[in-house]
Design an enzyme around this catalytic site. Structure first.
Site, mmCIF file in Angstrom:
data_model
loop_
_atom_site.group_PDB
_atom_site.id
_atom_site.type_symbol
_atom_site.label_atom_id
_atom_site.label_comp_id
_atom_site.label_asym_id
_atom_site.label_seq_id
_atom_site.Cartn_x
_atom_site.Cartn_y
_atom_site.Cartn_z
ATOM 1 N N GLY A 58 37.463 -22.406 -10.113
ATOM 2 C CA GLY A 58 38.402 -21.362 -10.838
ATOM 3 C C GLY A 58 37.993 -20.331 -11.467
ATOM 4 O O GLY A 58 38.700 -19.526 -11.569
ATOM 5 N N ASP A 117 42.152 -27.429 -20.261
ATOM 6 C CA ASP A 117 43.229 -28.072 -20.396
ATOM 7 C C ASP A 117 43.193 -29.338 -21.128
ATOM 8 O O ASP A 117 43.375 -29.088 -22.372
ATOM 9 C CB ASP A 117 43.573 -28.340 -18.958
ATOM 10 N N LYS A 145 44.898 -24.013 -22.921
ATOM 11 C CA LYS A 145 45.983 -24.860 -23.093
ATOM 12 C C LYS A 145 46.022 -26.131 -24.090
ATOM 13 O O LYS A 145 45.751 -27.161 -23.658
ATOM 14 C CB LYS A 145 46.315 -25.500 -21.668
ATOM 15 N N PHE A 166 52.771 -25.775 -15.470
ATOM 16 C CA PHE A 166 51.860 -25.700 -13.893
ATOM 17 C C PHE A 166 51.482 -24.221 -13.770
ATOM 18 O O PHE A 166 52.195 -23.581 -13.047
ATOM 19 C CB PHE A 166 52.455 -26.391 -12.945
ATOM 20 N N ARG A 179 44.666 -19.038 -5.606
ATOM 21 C CA ARG A 179 43.602 -18.703 -6.450
ATOM 22 C C ARG A 179 43.612 -17.039 -6.369
ATOM 23 O O ARG A 179 43.126 -16.501 -7.135
ATOM 24 C CB ARG A 179 42.370 -19.170 -5.886
HETATM 25 C C1 PRP Z 1 39.974 -27.017 -13.492
HETATM 26 C C2 PRP Z 1 39.432 -25.810 -14.290
HETATM 27 C C3 PRP Z 1 38.454 -26.566 -15.282
HETATM 28 C C4 PRP Z 1 39.310 -27.772 -15.509
HETATM 29 C C5 PRP Z 1 39.973 -27.781 -16.793
HETATM 30 O O1 PRP Z 1 39.170 -27.456 -12.593
HETATM 31 O O2 PRP Z 1 38.825 -24.653 -13.561
HETATM 32 O O3 PRP Z 1 37.270 -26.448 -14.576
HETATM 33 O O4 PRP Z 1 40.103 -27.938 -14.378
HETATM 34 O O5 PRP Z 1 40.738 -28.876 -16.931
HETATM 35 P P1 PRP Z 1 40.515 -29.904 -18.090
HETATM 36 O O6 PRP Z 1 40.292 -29.138 -19.430
HETATM 37 O O7 PRP Z 1 41.522 -30.855 -18.056
HETATM 38 O O8 PRP Z 1 38.992 -30.791 -17.829
HETATM 39 P P2 PRP Z 1 39.440 -28.201 -11.091
HETATM 40 O O9 PRP Z 1 38.948 -29.708 -11.495
HETATM 41 O O10 PRP Z 1 40.972 -28.035 -10.897
HETATM 42 O O11 PRP Z 1 38.537 -27.505 -10.133
HETATM 43 P P3 PRP Z 1 38.699 -25.965 -9.884
HETATM 44 O O12 PRP Z 1 37.983 -25.273 -10.676
HETATM 45 O O13 PRP Z 1 37.861 -25.888 -8.278
HETATM 46 O O14 PRP Z 1 40.268 -25.492 -9.296
#
Ligand code: PRP
Length: 196
Positions: A58, A117, A145, A166, A179
């Site tokens: 991400g 998050d 968040k 979301f 993305r």
């Molecule tokens: C997303 C984002 C963070 C994580 C945050 O990654 O990039 O790394 O979630 O969430 P959290 O605070 O609840 O742990 P994801 O696991 O969706 O993978 P991605 O980066 O490949 O989308």
């Protein structure tokens, strides 16, 4: 003729932008806030041995834009992590899919995320990376968040506070898509409700 950003945004209107309920942070807002963060980081990390670590997938647009606003020597590396599926996400167990290519001992490390998050991912990364004896570790996230936190984690540098909705775009995905949107927006509920 090469289209302008404004013309490109018009093309988005006819494409996957239709899946977006509303834009939270525009291309321009992200650009301007990133410059502010870059200036702050340049000041805070002057004369340091900085390693900027992007958390894949991400963070890729944000880290690419952020480091180009940092007027200083720095090194860049990436980690890829994944939680063990939806059911265990709240356990905070994270799997390392790609580790750093180098030692961080005695380095100043800046973790770059697209979003914090629940905080579980960054919490795990901080615990893991602290065992490698860096000089310091701080966290820079585009979006924070806070309402969704499951652990008491505070990012050191935050682009924007994010409502508990979301959100997709500028690195953030739904099932791998969105993305590449140049802004951050709220996904229409019917997209994830009908495909759940
Ligand atoms: C997303 C984002 C963070 C994580 C945050 O990654 O990039 O790394 O979630 O969430 P959290 O605070 O609840 O742990 P994801 O696991 O969706 O993978 P991605 O980066 O490949 O989308």
């Amino acid at each position: 003729m090469i289209p302008t950003h404004m013309q490109l945004d018009t093309l988005w209107d006819k494409g996957i932008r239709r899946d977006i309920a509303r834009i939270l942070f525009t291309r321009t807002q992200i650009h301007e806030r990133t410059i502010e963060l870059g200036q702050q980081l340049t000041q805070d990390y002057a004369n340091s041995n900085l390693l900027v670590v992007g958390i894949l997938n991400g963070s890729f647009p944000f880290i690419a834009d952020l480091v180009r606003t940092m007027n200083m020597p720095l090194d860049i590396d990436f980690m890829a992590v994944s939680s063990y599926g939806e059911r265990t996400k709240s356990s905070g167990v994270v799997r390392t899919l790609k580790d750093l290519n180098q030692s961080i001992a005695h380095r100043d490390v800046l973790l770059v995320e697209d979003i914090v998050d629940t905080g579980l991912t960054v919490n795990y990364l901080l615990e893991n990376l602290h065992t490698r004896k860096p000089n310091s570790i701080k966290v820079c996230t585009l979006l924070d968040k806070r309402e969704a936190r499951l652990v008491p984690l505070q990012a050191d540098y935050v682009g924007f506070s994010c409502p508990n909705e979301f959100v997709v775009g500028y690195g953030l995905d739904y099932r791998g898509f969105y993305r590449n949107l140049p802004f951050v927006g709220v996904l229409k509920p019917e997209i994830y409700q009908t495909q759940a």
